[in-house]
Design a protein around this motif. Structure first.
Motif, PDB file in Angstrom:
ATOM      1  N   PRO A  95      -4.891   0.152  -2.155  1.00  0.00           N
ATOM      2  CA  PRO A  95      -3.723   1.039  -2.089  1.00  0.00           C
ATOM      3  C   PRO A  95      -3.915   2.222  -1.149  1.00  0.00           C
ATOM      4  O   PRO A  95      -2.996   2.593  -0.421  1.00  0.00           O
ATOM      5  N   HIS A 106       3.539  -1.741  -1.949  1.00  0.00           N
ATOM      6  CA  HIS A 106       2.899  -3.059  -1.870  1.00  0.00           C
ATOM      7  C   HIS A 106       3.866  -4.108  -1.343  1.00  0.00           C
ATOM      8  O   HIS A 106       3.436  -5.167  -0.877  1.00  0.00           O
ATOM      9  N   GLU A 166       7.133   1.459  -4.126  1.00  0.00           N
ATOM     10  CA  GLU A 166       6.810   0.030  -4.036  1.00  0.00           C
ATOM     11  C   GLU A 166       6.185  -0.320  -2.683  1.00  0.00           C
ATOM     12  O   GLU A 166       6.575  -1.299  -2.033  1.00  0.00           O
ATOM     13  N   SER A 187       2.592   2.372  -5.573  1.00  0.00           N
ATOM     14  CA  SER A 187       2.218   0.981  -5.343  1.00  0.00           C
ATOM     15  C   SER A 187       1.876   0.302  -6.654  1.00  0.00           C
ATOM     16  O   SER A 187       1.477   0.947  -7.628  1.00  0.00           O
ATOM     17  N   ALA A 233      -1.131   4.351  -7.653  1.00  0.00           N
ATOM     18  CA  ALA A 233      -1.274   2.902  -7.796  1.00  0.00           C
ATOM     19  C   ALA A 233      -1.602   2.580  -9.239  1.00  0.00           C
ATOM     20  O   ALA A 233      -2.737   2.261  -9.587  1.00  0.00           O
TER      21      ALA A 233
END
Length: 847
Positions: A232, A192, A190, A226, A79
């Protein structure tokens, strides 16, 4: 090479007094030196040689830590910020795994095809440079069928997306048995973006994937990447249901060039009313200044229509300054893939000096080296702010990012509290894999793939026998006594389940030309009532098209190129028809609950709005089907005694008593107007149409038993038949103050700051006499099917939200209310700010 024009341009802006009056924060983010570490000793030397040939002799410290952890059998979540080299951290162990185990398989999952294509090109360059005996291939909807069998059979890296995994790979797992049997490593980039409904679906897809792996005898490790969000580690472990090792910004060893981050608040044009200069026009001016100064720039906007409008304004300005209109382009969902690839290539090669984009450009698609980004309004989450800001200066050197706040309360809250941007992200990515509406669909898919046995579990949900029995009773499954089998109608169950909120249904935008029709784009079905109804002006690359005919059933919009000086805005009305509590609490005289909500929405009319001046030129009717949304909501209901207390204190207005002749006069008005809206012409059933007092009823001073003033108030000449959307427009000029409306306005705009969601992901309604409760009621509902947990979180942080709402209103400098707090002038009465604050004080006392 980063533009040498940026630094002197920023210096000129800093000396510009008018410009600096708009700056509420100018942060100089310092450069950060790289922190290197040795390659892990276990890593195959052929890989280090490949990277050495790319002038990478040592990895950054976080990359080395990630590679070491994966090689030691751990799952890792990275992250770190944009352009910190996350791809190397998973590519190196992936290549190592395949070199040491020639029959091994690695799966990469990306949320978009564009990202997958970028990763494929990068991976193939590495393999080719090192002459490694490995293959890498994409497997998605664009993969030719002639190549699919070869890809299935060859060891190596397969690059795909969750949608293809869900519908094009796992249902055919018997053809992929070698792949599942030898799957060693799964990379999910990705993560998130996997939040909300989409993330909840993907979590269940990953449950099915791991179930298939276990069936074939493999237990792959995971690497997740992320953006910098608050949770995270929690998000990765909830999404994948495995323990993870976290490497975040504290371990980030990547270098960073200096970045100038500017937060602008447009100047007030009416201090008393709190009206500010248009954010769009200010973004146009800022972008034109940068592009004209030789600084390659990306401009982000939240909505597709805003992108097209801003692109038109920017091209007009550049043309006026003597530059080519074609030097800037648009980029958004709905453009065809080849068009988007051309734009990406134009940015990489420098042929394009600017781009106006939605968040479709936010993720790590390779667009080369930008010098500046302009954010037109707060994009909805701090993670998105930094993802978009990170698109400038990705390869070192000085860069700048400019966030221009809009008049919305959320943007103004950010402008007044810049520490929310420059401190740690307070946002959490939320998913709810155990949402039964979502999970049951994937249980059907999982049962089709491998029959369930009694007492089997499904991920961390645990045993699902009761759910399987319920599905059997619904005729979806067959129970042999030893196994549950899927009973289908010949179609794959996965084809009936869309992972995306917007669904898989799209409408093709087709231009009518003298020779033959030409497809210029596409829209998801949910966006059609907003952008492609008959009579709408549809913009594509700043060119305007008139939607002449919409074939709703055929999913085809016929458009014709036109030159007009206006755009169109749809009016959409929603009505809550049902709610049922899952969790509730009585706090004093305030009832709070969250649970199931049924919302019915219909687009009723549209306005023609003149460009630049934004004046309304006319109205039109939209005739499209109603859309039902079965979702989750959070609601507040005031008790009768609390309501009476608020009436007595003057905080809430008592409902109008329209007098004994109201129903008869209302009927006469409807008949006179032929049961159609007088403002837009919309024809609806009598139960949906409203009858509006042209001169407000309260002004007549009617008091039952004391006078007969209702007779004048209810004269048919004073009544107007309107649809719900036009009723809201008609009431704007009457400035009816409302504490409920003021609270709902701020609540709707502040809540997304405490949820990692776009402001459009939730909606708020406030009614002084709600038809379902007959009491003052505020309902916040999620605008996604089934909901994902936003409502439950709002229920939990109610007190925190009330405090934030109170802080925003009290810190706003306006006198009576404005777009930055309780509502824009013209829509609220002069006392709305005061009564909203009074209502908040009462609600705080009820806690």
């Amino acid at each position: 090479m980063v533009s040498s024009n940026l630094s002197p341009l920023l210096d000129r802006l800093r000396r510009n007094r008018d410009f600096m009056q708009q700056v509420v924060a100018w942060e100089q983010l310092p450069a950060r030196l790289a922190c290197f570490a040795p390659w892990p000793a276990e890593l195959d030397e052929r890989i280090t040689a490949v990277y050495a040939a790319q002038n990478i002799t040592q990895p950054y410290s976080h990359q080395a830590q990630a590679i070491t952890a994966v090689l030691h059998g751990q799952n890792v979540v990275l992250a770190t910020t944009t352009a910190s080299g996350k791809s190397l951290a998973y590519t190196a162990p992936a290549l190592h795994t395949l070199l040491r185990r020639p029959h091994g398989r690695v799966l990469y999952l990306f949320p978009t095809k564009a990202l997958a294509q970028d990763q494929l090109a990068m991976t193939q360059r590495l393999i080719s440079a090192g002459d490694l005996p490995l293959t890498a291939s994409t497997y998605d909807g664009d993969t030719p069928r002639s190549q699919r069998r070869k890809i299935r059979q060859n060891p190596g890296i397969i690059i795909s997306n969750p949608d293809m995994l869900h519908v094009g790979l796992m249902p055919y797992h018997t053809q992929w048995r070698d792949f599942f049997r030898n799957l060693d490593l799964i990379v999910i980039d990705e993560i998130h973006t996997y939040r909300g409904v989409f993330g909840s679906h993907v979590a269940n897809v990953l449950r099915r994937l791991q179930r298939l792996c276990a069936f074939y005898g493999s237990q792959p490790r995971f690497i997740a990447c992320s953006a910098t969000i608050a949770n995270p580690l929690e998000h990765a472990e909830k999404l994948i249901e495995q323990p993870f090792t976290l490497l975040d910004e504290k371990e980030n060893g990547a270098p960073r060039g200096p970045k100038q981050f500017l937060l602008l608040n447009p100047p007030l044009i009416d201090e008393e009313l709190g009206l500010r200069q248009s954010t769009i026009l200010l973004a146009k001016e800022m972008a034109a200044t940068l592009v004209q100064g030789g600084v390659q720039t990306a401009v982000f906007a939240r909505a597709r229509q805003t992108v097209e409008l801003l692109l038109t304004y920017l091209q007009d300005e550049l043309e006026y300054q003597g530059l080519a209109r074609e030097s800037v382009a648009g980029y958004r969902g709905g453009y065809l893939p080849l068009e988007r690839r051309r734009i990406e290539q134009g940015l990489r090669h420098g042929d394009l000096r600017g781009v106006v984009a939605t968040n479709a450009l936010e993720l790590g698609v390779d667009i080369g080296e930008l010098d500046a980004v302009v954010l037109t309004g707060y994009p909805g989450s701090i993670a998105s702010v930094w993802q978009q800001a990170g698109r400038s200066g990705r390869r070192g050197g000085m860069s700048t990012a400019v966030l221009i706040a809009s008049s919305s309360p959320l943007d103004q809250y950010i402008a007044q509290h810049p520490h929310y941007l420059f401190g740690n992200s307070p946002e959490h990515a939320l998913i709810n894999p155990n949402n039964l509406r979502i999970m049951v669909k994937h249980l059907a898919c999982a049962t089709f793939e491998i029959p369930f046995q009694p007492h089997d579990s499904f991920g961390h949900f645990g045993e699902v026998t009761d759910l399987l029995d319920a599905m059997r009773e619904m005729g979806l499954l067959h129970d042999t006594g030893r196994q549950y089998h899927y009973l289908g109608d010949g179609d794959l169950p996965a084809t009936k389940v869309s992972l995306r909120t917007s669904g898989s249904d799209t409408v093709v935008i087709q231009e009518s030309t003298p020779t033959q029709p030409r497809v210029i784009g596409e829209l998801d079905l949910e966006s059609v009532p907003l952008m492609a109804y008959e009579g709408a002006i549809y913009y594509h690359q700043a060119q305007s098209y008139l939607v002449e005919r919409l074939d709703w059933e055929g999913r085809l919009a016929h458009v014709r190129e036109v030159e007009v000086d206006y755009y169109t805005r749809a009016s959409v009305g929603s009505q809550i028809q049902h709610f049922m509590a899952e969790e509730e609490v009585q706090e004093g005289e305030l009832y709070r609950a969250h649970g199931d909500v049924l919302v019915v929405t219909r687009a009723t009319s549209y306005r023609k709005v003149k460009r630049y001046s934004h004046e309304t030129l006319g109205f039109g009717e939209i005739d499209l089907p109603e859309i039902e949304l079965d979702t989750q909501g959070y609601w507040l209901i005031f008790s009768e005694s609390l309501t009476e207390k608020l009436y007595t204190a003057g905080i809430l207005l008592r409902p109008n008593d329209y007098g004994p002749n109201w129903q008869r006069q209302r009927q006469l008005a409807l008949e006179r107007d032929k049961f159609a809206c007088r403002l837009c012409g919309a024809s609806r059933s009598e139960t949906i149409l409203h009858v509006h007092h042209v001169r407000p009823f309260r002004e007549f001073g009617y008091a039952r038993g004391e006078n007969e003033n209702y007779l004048d108030a209810n004269r048919v000449e004073n009544l107007l038949t309107v649809c719900p959307s036009c009723h809201r427009v008609a009431e704007q000029g009457q400035q009816a103050r409302s504490a409920l409306g003021g609270l709902a306005y701020v609540w709707r705009n502040i809540a997304p700051l405490f949820l990692m969601c776009d402001p459009s992901d939730i909606a708020v309604t406030a009614e002084s006499l709600h038809p379902l409760t007959n009491l003052p009621t505020i309902v916040t509902y999620e605008r996604t099917p089934a909901g994902v947990g936003f409502s439950q979180r709002l229920f939990a942080i109610h007190a925190e939200l009330l405090t934030a709402v109170y802080d925003l209103i009290t810190s706003c400098a306006c006198r009576d209310g404005c777009p930055a707090c309780v509502g824009p002038p013209g829509e609220i009465g002069p006392d709305t700010k005061a009564v909203t604050l009074a209502l908040l004080k009462v609600l705080s006392d009820e806690r």
